[in-house]
Design a protein around this motif. Structure first.
Motif, PDB file in Angstrom:
ATOM      1  N   PHE A  57      19.485  30.044  26.089  1.00 29.60           N
ATOM      2  CA  PHE A  57      20.151  31.059  26.896  1.00 29.60           C
ATOM      3  C   PHE A  57      19.105  31.689  27.796  1.00 29.60           C
ATOM      4  CE2 PHE A  57      18.754  33.170  23.072  1.00 29.60           C
ATOM      5  CZ  PHE A  57      18.289  34.404  23.483  1.00 29.60           C
ATOM      6  N   ARG A  58      19.572  32.372  28.835  1.00 33.63           N
ATOM      7  CA  ARG A  58      18.657  32.981  29.800  1.00 33.63           C
ATOM      8  C   ARG A  58      18.807  34.485  29.794  1.00 33.63           C
ATOM      9  NH1 ARG A  58      18.869  29.534  35.436  1.00 33.63           N
ATOM     10  NH2 ARG A  58      17.183  28.123  34.921  1.00 33.63           N
ATOM     11  N   ILE A  59      17.698  35.156  30.108  1.00 40.00           N
ATOM     12  CA  ILE A  59      17.718  36.599  30.286  1.00 40.00           C
ATOM     13  C   ILE A  59      16.973  36.948  31.565  1.00 40.00           C
ATOM     14  CG2 ILE A  59      17.897  37.137  27.826  1.00 40.00           C
ATOM     15  CD1 ILE A  59      14.887  37.815  27.882  1.00 40.00           C
ATOM     16  N   VAL A  60      17.327  38.118  32.116  1.00 39.49           N
ATOM     17  CA  VAL A  60      16.641  38.613  33.301  1.00 39.49           C
ATOM     18  C   VAL A  60      16.610  40.138  33.208  1.00 39.49           C
ATOM     19  CG1 VAL A  60      18.713  38.709  34.743  1.00 39.49           C
ATOM     20  CG2 VAL A  60      16.503  38.410  35.819  1.00 39.49           C
ATOM     21  N   ASN A  61      15.545  40.726  33.715  1.00 37.04           N
ATOM     22  CA  ASN A  61      15.431  42.182  33.783  1.00 37.04           C
ATOM     23  C   ASN A  61      15.800  42.604  35.209  1.00 37.04           C
ATOM     24  OD1 ASN A  61      14.828  44.870  33.519  1.00 37.04           O
ATOM     25  ND2 ASN A  61      12.612  44.587  33.467  1.00 37.04           N
ATOM     26  N   PRO A  62      17.012  43.161  35.422  1.00 37.75           N
ATOM     27  CA  PRO A  62      17.433  43.504  36.783  1.00 37.75           C
ATOM     28  C   PRO A  62      16.786  44.774  37.328  1.00 37.75           C
ATOM     29  CG  PRO A  62      19.142  44.094  35.229  1.00 37.75           C
ATOM     30  CD  PRO A  62      18.052  43.430  34.443  1.00 37.75           C
ATOM     31  N   MET A 101       7.552  40.684  30.630  1.00 32.80           N
ATOM     32  CA  MET A 101       8.825  40.030  30.928  1.00 32.80           C
ATOM     33  C   MET A 101       8.770  39.350  32.284  1.00 32.80           C
ATOM     34  SD  MET A 101      12.060  39.510  30.221  1.00 32.80           S
ATOM     35  CE  MET A 101      13.543  39.128  31.106  1.00 32.80           C
ATOM     36  N   PRO A 102       8.924  38.024  32.309  1.00 38.52           N
ATOM     37  CA  PRO A 102       9.023  37.354  33.605  1.00 38.52           C
ATOM     38  C   PRO A 102      10.357  37.710  34.252  1.00 38.52           C
ATOM     39  CG  PRO A 102       9.432  35.811  31.815  1.00 38.52           C
ATOM     40  CD  PRO A 102       9.062  37.127  31.181  1.00 38.52           C
ATOM     41  N   TYR A 103      10.527  37.337  35.506  1.00 31.54           N
ATOM     42  CA  TYR A 103      11.780  37.663  36.189  1.00 31.54           C
ATOM     43  C   TYR A 103      12.976  37.020  35.500  1.00 31.54           C
ATOM     44  CZ  TYR A 103       9.023  39.725  39.837  1.00 31.54           C
ATOM     45  OH  TYR A 103       8.164  40.514  40.523  1.00 31.54           O
ATOM     46  N   MET A 104      12.803  35.781  35.053  1.00 28.10           N
ATOM     47  CA  MET A 104      13.857  35.083  34.332  1.00 28.10           C
ATOM     48  C   MET A 104      13.202  34.282  33.214  1.00 28.10           C
ATOM     49  SD  MET A 104      16.747  32.377  35.700  1.00 28.10           S
ATOM     50  CE  MET A 104      17.071  33.321  37.161  1.00 28.10           C
ATOM     51  N   TRP A 105      13.809  34.300  32.040  1.00 27.10           N
ATOM     52  CA  TRP A 105      13.230  33.619  30.885  1.00 27.10           C
ATOM     53  C   TRP A 105      14.326  32.842  30.183  1.00 27.10           C
ATOM     54  CZ3 TRP A 105      11.164  36.521  25.959  1.00 27.10           C
ATOM     55  CH2 TRP A 105      10.513  35.607  25.126  1.00 27.10           C
ATOM     56  N   THR A 106      14.115  31.547  30.001  1.00 23.34           N
ATOM     57  CA  THR A 106      15.032  30.723  29.218  1.00 23.34           C
ATOM     58  C   THR A 106      14.467  30.648  27.805  1.00 23.34           C
ATOM     59  OG1 THR A 106      15.621  29.432  31.167  1.00 23.34           O
ATOM     60  CG2 THR A 106      16.158  28.478  29.019  1.00 23.34           C
ATOM     61  N   ILE A 107      15.219  31.165  26.855  1.00 20.55           N
ATOM     62  CA  ILE A 107      14.795  31.196  25.454  1.00 20.55           C
ATOM     63  C   ILE A 107      15.383  29.978  24.764  1.00 20.55           C
ATOM     64  CG2 ILE A 107      14.913  32.519  23.310  1.00 20.55           C
ATOM     65  CD1 ILE A 107      15.056  35.018  25.204  1.00 20.55           C
ATOM     66  N   VAL A 108      14.537  29.244  24.027  1.00 22.51           N
ATOM     67  CA  VAL A 108      14.921  27.952  23.470  1.00 22.51           C
ATOM     68  C   VAL A 108      14.701  27.926  21.964  1.00 22.51           C
ATOM     69  CG1 VAL A 108      14.470  25.461  23.524  1.00 22.51           C
ATOM     70  CG2 VAL A 108      14.233  26.813  25.616  1.00 22.51           C
ATOM     71  N   HIS A 109      15.730  27.457  21.251  1.00 23.45           N
ATOM     72  CA  HIS A 109      15.599  27.119  19.826  1.00 23.45           C
ATOM     73  C   HIS A 109      15.671  25.596  19.739  1.00 23.45           C
ATOM     74  CE1 HIS A 109      16.315  26.459  15.618  1.00 23.45           C
ATOM     75  NE2 HIS A 109      17.515  25.961  15.884  1.00 23.45           N
ATOM     76  N   PRO A 110      14.551  24.914  19.430  1.00 20.01           N
ATOM     77  CA  PRO A 110      14.593  23.457  19.300  1.00 20.01           C
ATOM     78  C   PRO A 110      15.419  23.059  18.069  1.00 20.01           C
ATOM     79  CG  PRO A 110      12.332  24.266  19.518  1.00 20.01           C
ATOM     80  CD  PRO A 110      13.210  25.446  19.273  1.00 20.01           C
TER      81      PRO A 110
END
Length: 192
Positions: A57-62, A101-110
């Motif tokens: 999923f992705r997150i962003v800090n607006p 926090m980067p502008y957009m981060w994709t968090i991954v569960h392998p």
């Protein structure tokens, strides 16, 4: 009036000031508390990840504030077979901490052999009424306080066989990240 009236007036003025100070403190404490207004992608995906697959999923800090020492935890709740009870699993992430926090981060569960999702299909996850519970903690540089954010994805909010599009473009003076593309996905063949 005398001495008793002066005592009553002094106590009354002291209680009035204390009551006003208490009300001001409670209101300020309640409404000035900072919060991380993290924006989450509308859906999570199960996509190819290296030679296996991954839950992403992705997150962003607006906001314009900087979030430091961001820490993410993802737990999975699934219903037991032939039971109303639920099992909870802490999911191992590719990266669960970042310095800022980067502008957009994709968090991954392998989804490796040790993952509770290993060997499950989209139908299995729906039958088990799975829910991915996300909690984040970060230090807000602008308020100098720790802030928290929570969200979750139900099994019906997970798209299988899609991956997030690459939202970074390189230009002469650096890179541009299009945060409006947080929800964009494209078809991807899952690894067997």
């Amino acid at each position: 009036m005398g001495y008793p009236a002066n005592i009553v007036a002094a106590i009354e003025s002291m209680l009035g000031l204390l009551g006003f100070a208490l009300a001001t403190g409670l209101l300020y404490g309640r409404f000035s508390r900072p919060s991380a207004k993290i924006r989450y992608s509308e859906n999570a995906v199960i996509a190819p990840y290296r030679e296996i697959n991954g839950f992403m999923f992705r997150i962003v800090n607006p906001q314009k504030n900087q979030l430091l020492e961001l820490e993410v935890r993802v737990n999975l709740a699934m219903q037991r077979k032939n039971s109303e009870l639920r099992d909870f699993h802490s999911l191992e992430l590719e990266r669960d901490k970042v310095a800022f926090m980067p502008y957009m981060w994709t968090i991954v569960h392998p989804i490796s052999e040790s993952s509770p999702l290993f060997g499950l299909s989209d139908k299995d996850v729906l039958e088990k009424d799975a829910e991915f519970i996300i909690s984040m903690r970060a230090f807000d540089e602008s308020s100098s306080q720790t802030v928290y954010s929570r969200s979750s994805y139900k099994a019906s909010e997970i798209i299988w066989g899609r991956k997030f599009v690459y939202a970074v473009t390189r230009e002469n003076r650096g890179i541009t990240i299009d945060v409006s593309r947080i929800n964009e996905t494209e078809k991807a063949s899952l690894n067997a």
